[in-house]
Design an enzyme around this catalytic site. Structure first.
Site, mmCIF file in Angstrom:
data_model
loop_
_atom_site.group_PDB
_atom_site.id
_atom_site.type_symbol
_atom_site.label_atom_id
_atom_site.label_comp_id
_atom_site.label_asym_id
_atom_site.label_seq_id
_atom_site.Cartn_x
_atom_site.Cartn_y
_atom_site.Cartn_z
ATOM 1 N N PRO A 12 0.791 -1.224 0.000
ATOM 2 C CA PRO A 12 0.000 0.000 0.000
ATOM 3 C C PRO A 12 0.828 1.282 0.000
ATOM 4 C CG PRO A 12 -0.161 -1.120 2.122
ATOM 5 C CD PRO A 12 0.559 -2.035 1.194
ATOM 6 N N ASN A 13 0.318 2.217 -0.759
ATOM 7 C CA ASN A 13 0.841 3.575 -0.884
ATOM 8 C C ASN A 13 2.138 3.679 -1.677
ATOM 9 O OD1 ASN A 13 -1.282 4.923 0.569
ATOM 10 N ND2 ASN A 13 -0.441 3.959 2.407
ATOM 11 N N ARG A 20 5.136 11.034 -2.110
ATOM 12 C CA ARG A 20 4.932 10.825 -0.671
ATOM 13 C C ARG A 20 6.270 10.817 0.059
ATOM 14 N NH1 ARG A 20 4.184 5.355 2.171
ATOM 15 N NH2 ARG A 20 3.673 6.025 4.276
ATOM 16 N N TYR A 25 11.445 8.253 1.315
ATOM 17 C CA TYR A 25 11.328 7.221 0.288
ATOM 18 C C TYR A 25 12.030 7.550 -1.021
ATOM 19 C CZ TYR A 25 7.795 5.625 3.558
ATOM 20 O OH TYR A 25 7.149 5.203 4.693
ATOM 21 N N ASN A 76 7.824 -5.864 -1.045
ATOM 22 C CA ASN A 76 7.860 -4.696 -0.183
ATOM 23 C C ASN A 76 6.445 -4.570 0.375
ATOM 24 O OD1 ASN A 76 7.840 -2.199 1.024
ATOM 25 N ND2 ASN A 76 9.033 -1.194 -0.571
ATOM 26 N N ALA A 79 3.176 -0.884 4.700
ATOM 27 C CA ALA A 79 2.571 -0.856 6.042
ATOM 28 C C ALA A 79 2.090 -2.223 6.510
ATOM 29 C CB ALA A 79 1.417 0.140 6.066
ATOM 30 N N GLU A 100 12.356 -9.906 1.536
ATOM 31 C CA GLU A 100 11.562 -8.751 1.968
ATOM 32 C C GLU A 100 12.412 -7.514 1.742
ATOM 33 O OE1 GLU A 100 9.942 -6.992 6.133
ATOM 34 O OE2 GLU A 100 9.183 -8.977 5.601
ATOM 35 N N HIS A 102 12.603 -3.070 1.911
ATOM 36 C CA HIS A 102 12.091 -1.774 2.363
ATOM 37 C C HIS A 102 13.006 -0.673 1.851
ATOM 38 C CE1 HIS A 102 9.266 -3.767 4.990
ATOM 39 N NE2 HIS A 102 10.248 -4.557 5.343
ATOM 40 N N ARG A 109 13.148 4.014 12.231
ATOM 41 C CA ARG A 109 11.890 4.763 12.101
ATOM 42 C C ARG A 109 11.119 4.724 13.420
ATOM 43 N NH1 ARG A 109 9.564 4.587 6.808
ATOM 44 N NH2 ARG A 109 8.209 6.190 7.702
#
Length: 150
Positions: A12-13, A20, A25, A76, A79, A100, A102, A109
């Site tokens: 998502p996003n 964003r 990012y 990825n 969230a 995985e 990111h 974070r």
């Protein structure tokens, strides 16, 4: 290795990359990353199924598809990293190598972002390298696929 297709799934996003929080990012769009992934994969003799969804169920369906049609999977989860038992279960059921990924270092974070539910089902995790993390993930996945084949 029967299939040379790797799936790159984005949660998502991530469709908002480039807009964003570019300070976190980066400024690359998801289309920029997809184009780079296609080039990097081709150089390694791989092809890419590159997808993004804001829907958890769609990502589960794609993980299952990757397991039946692909040689490996980069995800990825965005969230969903921190919350999705459904993604964890789908990844645990996969019989292909999983990385995985990111863009940011989740351990640097907010506290709620520092735990990955889904990492338990991955062969490895790459984080904190921005868009170039995708290249690192493709190279690592290629190595895992070759190791599994031998």
């Amino acid at each position: 290795m029967t299939s040379t297709t790797i799936y790159v799934l984005n949660g998502p996003n991530l469709n908002l990359l480039g807009q964003r929080e570019p300070e976190i990012y980066g400024s690359d769009t998801l289309a920029d990353i997809e184009a780079a992934c296609t080039t990097w994969a081709r150089a390694l003799g791989l092809s890419i199924e590159f997808r993004q969804s804001n829907s958890e169920g769609q990502l589960v369906d794609w993980i299952q598809e990757a397991n039946s049609k692909g040689a490996g999977l980069i995800i990825n989860p965005a969230a969903y990293t921190h919350t999705s038992i459904a993604l964890l279960d789908a990844l645990k059921a996969a019989q292909i190598p999983v990385i995985e990924l990111h863009l940011s270092n989740i351990h640097a974070r907010e506290a709620f972002r520092q735990h990955s539910v889904t990492a338990a089902a991955a062969n490895g995790v790459i984080m904190g390298f921005g868009a170039s993390g995708y290249r690192l993930a493709i190279e690592a996945l290629k190595s895992l696929i070759e190791s599994q084949a031998s």
